[in-house]
Design an enzyme around this catalytic site. Structure first.
Site, short mmCIF file in Angstrom:
data_model
loop_
_atom_site.label_atom_id
_atom_site.label_comp_id
_atom_site.label_asym_id
_atom_site.label_seq_id
_atom_site.Cartn_x
_atom_site.Cartn_y
_atom_site.Cartn_z
N ASP A 75 2.27 -7.14 6.86
CA ASP A 75 1.18 -6.78 5.98
C ASP A 75 0.16 -7.92 6.11
O ASP A 75 0.48 -9.01 6.58
CB ASP A 75 1.68 -6.61 4.54
CG ASP A 75 0.68 -5.81 3.71
OD1 ASP A 75 1.07 -5.26 2.67
OD2 ASP A 75 -0.50 -5.73 4.13
C1 GLC Z 1 -3.16 -4.49 2.31
C2 GLC Z 1 -2.04 -3.50 2.03
C3 GLC Z 1 -1.63 -2.71 3.25
C4 GLC Z 1 -2.84 -2.47 4.12
C5 GLC Z 1 -3.27 -3.82 4.68
C6 GLC Z 1 -4.53 -3.71 5.53
O1 GLC Z 1 -2.97 -5.68 1.62
O2 GLC Z 1 -0.86 -4.01 1.39
O3 GLC Z 1 -1.05 -1.48 2.80
O4 GLC Z 1 -2.53 -1.57 5.18
O5 GLC Z 1 -3.45 -4.79 3.68
O6 GLC Z 1 -5.61 -3.35 4.74
#
Ligand code: GLC
Length: 745
Positions: free
Chosen positions: A221
């Site tokens: 993430d």
């Molecule tokens: C965010 C989310 C994730 C997302 C990523 C990119 O913090 O937790 O679900 O795909 O970052 O935006």
């Protein structure tokens, strides 16, 4: 194949920008983008909170809505459309679906998740992955794992016992990985039992790859990686976002010092090479066959139409006293609530889409009825009594009043959790005031997370749970309210009377960076039904404009079939739900668990037979003594329900358990008494020795859990049990054990 330098290899395992990977000789860059209910492509910048805008794309209902359709093929179609827009905008990988379990209704991100139940989450999440990947675009199954709250999401440790992990928080991921082969899995921010997901070798390698057979890329993430070397060694292949210069230099230094074996890096490089090759060629997913035709099948208008169709099927009719709904076209309707004019149609955060257009409910209502509109409240939560009085006046003189209420955007979002389940106080006052002057009051809810319906529930005739419905949600509500489309949504999460009734209440969101999953496997309906805590509306509940009945249930240990009949006067859809009630077993199990569902559409008077296949996992629990799935021998209930509480038909099936566990001197008295070989012998000996009649039956209870070795250490007992080791050897003989298994309950 071009040999890569260490510099080139380390650039591959760390993102090159917010949304792209690095290009090295022989391996071009790929582009990724959110999100689960529509594309959030940012060509020239990046943010993971949805603040910076993105290219216009169709905004479909977020998961909380779309999942309420319980319609696998509809979800697959929506995901296909998202995949097509990804191809159009040059995106190779879409970051979804989110399949984390809704452990508490307070989680700020519940709008983006599917259910409190792992079976529904797995089935519908799989449909989404199938749909996107069928268009040659990769999916990213997220957030792996146990990311069930937003509070301290980057640092909190989810303390979850093995059985709860295996039975509740992992099955949706397992099912999708094994069946749909998502091209990537996104690890979560949080720790699991103290170990960060991004550096969790058991999670990312032992479980995901070695046990489940995942062959794709694990990416982090955004901002989830603390130590690049530990993450790579644990099985994380790609740190996002990039570029993280310190990560690359740490990797190079670890290679130089020998702290990182270059083979480990090469493994991730090879996975990245394979991913890029598949995504660039569009050969992704289960069969990894070239996509036959990835040209867009829908244009922007048709996608908007699909968004409206999906929104209508996402709507759950909770209550409809006196069949007030559907309203009659042309009748006079007071449409009340700013949400009718200014719709809230998605959640905030990384999934936030820039819609191609947004249709409010009010114009759609005005097209079909004689409408008086009153805003009723302000979205900035300043209370305006004048607005309430105007709304009451409008309601007083109309045939019906339709109240659009719900959670303002600042109440729920990615990044933080709620601390209550209430609607804003001014909206509750408005509902009561309008219902007091019009008995035909319909409440339409706009919310990403469950809200409590008390204390106004009994004051209104009908309640429509419209969740968040995407850009075409407004007309979809009109379609359902006026009967153009019959409501067919079902709850994928329970609606409690009170927050205090929820199973995680005492353990959410935890304290001092630790959250204990103290309710264990008893999440959602598994808790309410097992401990008989009443809820306002149960998991699986939803009304239509017709009625359905079940009959002719036939069940075995491997399948079940049931007839469903439309017993009403209008066509409609119903979700046939199959639950399994466990046999008596040595562990505490929920009174029922969903193990199958089918949505069927029937004309009035029509019926059909629905069949379910039941594999052993439908009956199994995770046995922590053997670290495996175990089907305990005994009688199981096969239940057909309209929802988790309203079980219409039940059949009993028998499942044979495994051969008895190998007995040792650490086995308890109960283990030996339950064993078909040692049981009769020990029971006889204990009766003869202990004169059980004098001591009464409780002598067995008193020593039931005592390990045999300890019992034999008591003076006089060991002497009488000197033959026991021989008896154990006989009982543990493989042939004897197999035969014994045949005679076990
Ligand atoms: C965010 C989310 C994730 C997302 C990523 C990119 O913090 O937790 O679900 O795909 O970052 O935006």
């Amino acid at each position: 194949m071009t040999r890569l330098t260490r510099q080139q290899k380390t650039s591959l395992v760390v993102g090159d920008s917010y949304w792209t990977t690095a290009a090295v000789p022989g391996i071009p860059s790929i582009t990724m983008s959110d999100g689960p209910h529509g594309l959030r492509y940012q060509p020239n910048h990046g943010d993971n909170l949805g603040l910076g805008g993105s290219e216009p794309a169709t905004c479909y209902p977020p998961a909380v809505g779309l999942a309420s359709s319980w319609n696998r093929s509809l979800i697959e179609r929506v995901a296909q459309a998202i995949g097509e827009e990804a191809v159009e905008q040059g995106v190779n990988l879409v970051l979804g679906p989110g399949v984390n379990i809704k452990r508490s209704p307070l989680c700020g991100r519940n709008f983006e998740y599917i259910s409190e139940d792992p079976f529904v989450s797995g089935e519908l999440g799989a449909a989404w992955v199938r749909g996107v990947q069928s268009r040659g675009v990769g999916a990213s199954l997220k957030h792996f794992a146990a990311n069930n709250q937003e509070t301290a999401r980057m640092t909190v440790s989810a303390e979850v016992d093995d059985r709860t992990l295996r039975e509740i928080y992992l099955p949706a991921f397992e099912r999708i990985v094994k069946r749909e082969k998502p091209e990537t899995v996104m690890c979560s921010y949080n720790r699991i039992n103290g170990v960060a997901a991004a550096e969790n070798h058991w999670l990312l390698t032992d479980l995901l790859r070695d046990e489940w057979g995942f062959e794709g890329v694990v990416l982090s993430d955004w901002g989830a990686v603390d130590g690049a070397v530990a993450a790579l060694a644990a099985g994380l292949d790609l740190e996002m976002p990039g570029p993280q210069k310190d990560s690359r230099s740490a990797l190079l230094a670890a290679l130089d010092s020998g702290d990182l074996d270059e083979d480990v890096l090469d493994l991730s490089v090879e996975r990245m090479r394979r991913l890029v090759r598949r995504l660039r060629s569009g050969t992704v997913g289960v069969d990894a066959l070239p996509v036959s035709d990835s040209s867009p099948h829908l244009d922007v208008v048709e996608r908007h139409g699909l968004a409206r169709e999906a929104a209508a099927e996402s709507i759950v009719l909770l209550r409809n006293e006196g069949s007030v709904l559907p309203l009659t076209p042309g009748s006079s309707v007071a449409v009340i609530g700013e949400f009718a004019r200014t719709p809230r149609f998605q959640g905030a955060g990384s999934s936030q889409v820039t819609p191609t257009r947004v249709d409010a409910a009010l114009p759609a209502f005005e097209e079909i009825a004689d409408v008086t509109f009153a805003p009723g409240y302000r979205l900035d939560e300043h209370v305006d009594q004048q607005l309430l009085h105007e709304a009451v006046d409008a309601a007083r003189s109309a045939d019906a009043a339709v109240l659009f209420v719900g959670l303002p955007p600042m109440e729920e979002s990615e990044g933080f959790d709620r601390d209550h389940l209430n609607l804003p106080a001014d909206q509750i006052a408005l509902i009561k005031a309008v219902a007091a002057v019009n008995p035909r009051t319909v409440v339409v809810l706009t919310n990403g997370g469950v809200v409590t319906l008390e204390p106004w529930h009994d004051s209104v005739a009908s309640i429509v749970e419209a969740w968040l419905l995407g850009q075409a949600g407004g007309p979809a509500v009109a379609d359902v309210v006026f009967g153009v489309v019959a409501p067919s949504g079902r709850l994928t999460e329970s609606i409690p009377f009170r927050l205090q009734d929820t199973p995680s209440y005492l353990n959410f969101p935890g304290e001092n960076n630790v959250v204990r999953y103290g309710e264990g496997v008893f999440v959602g309906y598994r808790y309410y039904e097992t401990v008989d805590v009443p809820v306002r509306y149960p998991f699986g509940h939803g009304l239509g404009y017709t009625t359905f009945e079940f009959s002719d249930l036939v069940a075995s240990g491997s399948s079940a079939s049931v007839r469903v009949t439309n017993t009403g006067s209008r066509s409609g859809s119903h979700v046939v739900q199959l639950y399994v009630g466990p046999a008596a077993s040595p562990v505490s199990r929920p009174v029922r668990e969903l193990r199958g569902f089918e949505k069927v559409m029937l004309e009035p008077g029509a019926s059909m037979v629905v069949t379910f296949e039941l594999d052993d996992r439908a009956f199994a629990y995770w046995d922590t003594l053997t670290d495996g799935w175990l089907v305990h021998g005994g009688s199981y209930a096969i239940e057909i329900g309209h929802n988790a509480h309203d079980i219409a038909l039940t059949a009993t099936v028998h499942k044979r358990g495994p051969a008895p566990r190998k007995l040792t001197l650490e086995s308890s008295v109960t283990d030996l008494l339950e064993h078909p070989v040692t049981g009769p012998v020990l029971s006889f000996a204990m009766r003869r020795a202990g004169g059980a009649d004098e001591l009464g039956a409780n002598v067995f209870d008193m020593v039931a859990t005592v390990p045999i070795r300890r019992l034999m250490r008591f003076p006089g007992v060991g002497e009488q049990m000197r033959m026991l080791p021989l008896l154990l050897a006989v009982a543990n003989n493989p042939v004897i054990r197999t035969i014994a298994g045949w005679f076990r309950r």
